[in-house]
Design an enzyme around this catalytic site. Structure first.
Site, mmCIF file in Angstrom:
data_model
loop_
_atom_site.group_PDB
_atom_site.id
_atom_site.type_symbol
_atom_site.label_atom_id
_atom_site.label_comp_id
_atom_site.label_asym_id
_atom_site.label_seq_id
_atom_site.Cartn_x
_atom_site.Cartn_y
_atom_site.Cartn_z
ATOM 1 N N GLU A 29 0.824 -1.216 0.000
ATOM 2 C CA GLU A 29 0.000 0.000 0.000
ATOM 3 C C GLU A 29 0.859 1.268 0.000
ATOM 4 O OE1 GLU A 29 -1.554 1.823 3.428
ATOM 5 O OE2 GLU A 29 -1.111 0.153 4.754
ATOM 6 N N LYS A 91 -5.319 10.908 0.975
ATOM 7 C CA LYS A 91 -5.512 9.552 1.491
ATOM 8 C C LYS A 91 -6.759 8.990 0.807
ATOM 9 C CE LYS A 91 -6.944 7.335 5.766
ATOM 10 N NZ LYS A 91 -7.262 7.589 7.180
ATOM 11 N N VAL A 111 -5.394 0.440 2.960
ATOM 12 C CA VAL A 111 -5.523 -1.022 2.834
ATOM 13 C C VAL A 111 -6.731 -1.341 1.936
ATOM 14 C CG1 VAL A 111 -6.095 -3.142 4.098
ATOM 15 C CG2 VAL A 111 -4.367 -1.565 5.009
ATOM 16 N N ASP A 143 -16.977 5.393 14.091
ATOM 17 C CA ASP A 143 -15.730 5.457 13.330
ATOM 18 C C ASP A 143 -15.173 4.041 13.195
ATOM 19 O OD1 ASP A 143 -13.324 5.878 12.135
ATOM 20 O OD2 ASP A 143 -12.693 7.505 13.477
ATOM 21 N N SER A 145 -13.153 1.722 10.363
ATOM 22 C CA SER A 145 -12.414 1.833 9.105
ATOM 23 C C SER A 145 -13.085 1.062 7.979
ATOM 24 C CB SER A 145 -10.998 1.300 9.296
ATOM 25 O OG SER A 145 -10.322 1.283 8.053
ATOM 26 N N ALA A 146 -13.053 1.658 6.797
ATOM 27 C CA ALA A 146 -13.562 0.977 5.588
ATOM 28 C C ALA A 146 -12.730 -0.275 5.286
ATOM 29 C CB ALA A 146 -13.542 1.931 4.404
ATOM 30 N N ASP A 147 -11.557 -0.372 5.902
ATOM 31 C CA ASP A 147 -10.733 -1.580 5.704
ATOM 32 C C ASP A 147 -11.508 -2.840 6.115
ATOM 33 O OD1 ASP A 147 -8.667 0.109 5.013
ATOM 34 O OD2 ASP A 147 -7.452 -0.281 6.806
ATOM 35 N N LYS A 164 -3.117 -1.503 15.722
ATOM 36 C CA LYS A 164 -2.576 -0.651 16.779
ATOM 37 C C LYS A 164 -3.635 -0.479 17.844
ATOM 38 C CE LYS A 164 0.785 2.408 14.732
ATOM 39 N NZ LYS A 164 0.787 2.334 13.274
#
Ligand code: PSU
Ligand code: MN
Length: 315
Positions: A29, A91, A111, A143, A145-147, A164
């Site tokens: 990435e 981003k 990602v 919130d 992540s779209a990951d 993390k």
């Protein structure tokens, strides 16, 4: 390669040939380069990462969007440009891709976006540092992540060092279970927490060899079950950080983020930068070394995947 997408894709010849012949390729990435590490370490790391992939028998394919073109494989100058531009490059996650392309703009792929472009090109394995997840407080802020959704739908295996602890790891794992994404522990029983070797949460499946990982991934696609397998690989012991120290730094960064009202796509880059600053580069060394470790494992899996896929074609 999908004919529909070919018009927008620029695949470096070496990579295109490897894909065509079913040889091992590892996608990488670019948000980690622009938003995850400071210049010039980011560019040095990106080059080292590519070298490690090669030394382990696979072809590296760093993915980004440049002037509206979906790039699979970057030149040295392009890597340098992305690294120098840093936070000035957009981003780019799933929702952003059409707009960056239609506007002829540059985008550093997360990602999620990297998985999409890798899959378009026909690449099955991707390595990074950490994936996004459910943020702390995400149950209220939403919130997430779209990951995570991408992992449930796009057919690329992802090797990472877990998440993390800027994230709520427990809820991220619940989300993955709901979405049907298996979490594999590579030579570990517990999900790694990026800087630390363990989050304490159990993995779904512990697998100890690249061949066994490749076998399960190939089988998933042969069965027509869409989505990723998240392959988590703990940071090497000698680079692991003290969990309590890093926890304190993360808490401070989260408090500052809240007081400054930072939300949405800015949240993760802000936290990554703050943590790197606060730990005097120690966390950066850890970050770099865990990425190198992940790409090595990804290359080994890609080699086995390629062997198995070619054998099953002939058989
Ligand atoms: N976590 C890290 N390092 C990173 C990222 C996440 O430890 O570089 C980057 C990746 O590109 C990931 C993205 O896909 O941040 C997730 O951002 P968000 O939480 O806004 O979805
Ligand atoms: Mn987010």
């Amino acid at each position: 390669m999908n004919e529909l997408n070919a018009e927008y894709l620029d695949v470096l010849p070496e990579i295109a040939q490897a894909i065509e012949n079913g040889q091992p390729v590892v996608a990488l990435e670019s948000t980690i380069i622009s938003h995850g590490m400071p210049y010039p370490k980011n560019v040095q790391t990106a080059r080292e990462v590519e070298a490690v992939v090669r030394n382990n028998g696979a072809v590296p394919a760093t993915i980004a969007i440049l002037k509206g073109r979906l790039k699979v494989g970057l030149s040295g100058a392009e890597l340098d440009y992305l690294g120098k531009s840093g936070l000035n490059v957009t981003k780019t996650s799933r929702r952003d891709i059409p707009f960056i392309v239609s506007g002829g703009k540059d985008g550093a792929t997360t990602v999620a976006a990297t998985m999409i472009i890798a899959a378009m090109a026909g690449i099955r394995i991707f390595a990074t540092g950490g994936v996004g997840g459910v943020h702390r407080g995400g149950a209220l802020s939403m919130d997430v992540s779209a990951d995570l959704d991408e992992l449930s739908r796009t057919n690329v295996g992802v090797v990472c060092a877990g998440m993390k602890s800027i994230l709520d790891i427990g809820r991220s794992l619940e989300y993955l279970e709901t979405a049907g994404v298996p979490v594999v522990g590579y030579q570990t029983d517990t999900v790694p927490a990026f800087y630390a070797r363990s989050s304490g949460f159990p993995v779904d499946y512990r697998i100890d060899t690249p061949q066994e990982v490749a076998k399960a991934l190939l089988l998933k696609y042969q069965l027509g079950i869409d989505g990723s397998v998240l392959i988590t690989n703990p940071v090497p012991q000698e680079y692991a950080l003290d969990p309590q120290d890093i926890e304190k730094t993360i808490d401070e960064a989260l408090t500052e983020m809240d007081s400054r009202g930072i939300t949405g796509k800015e949240a993760t880059p802000f936290l990554l930068a703050r943590i790197a600053e606060q730990t005097d580069g120690e966390s950066l060394e850890t970050n770099i070394n865990l990425v190198l470790n992940n790409v090595k494992v990804a290359a080994m899996i890609a080699v086995e995947y390629s062997n198995l896929a070619l054998a099953s074609k002939q058989g």
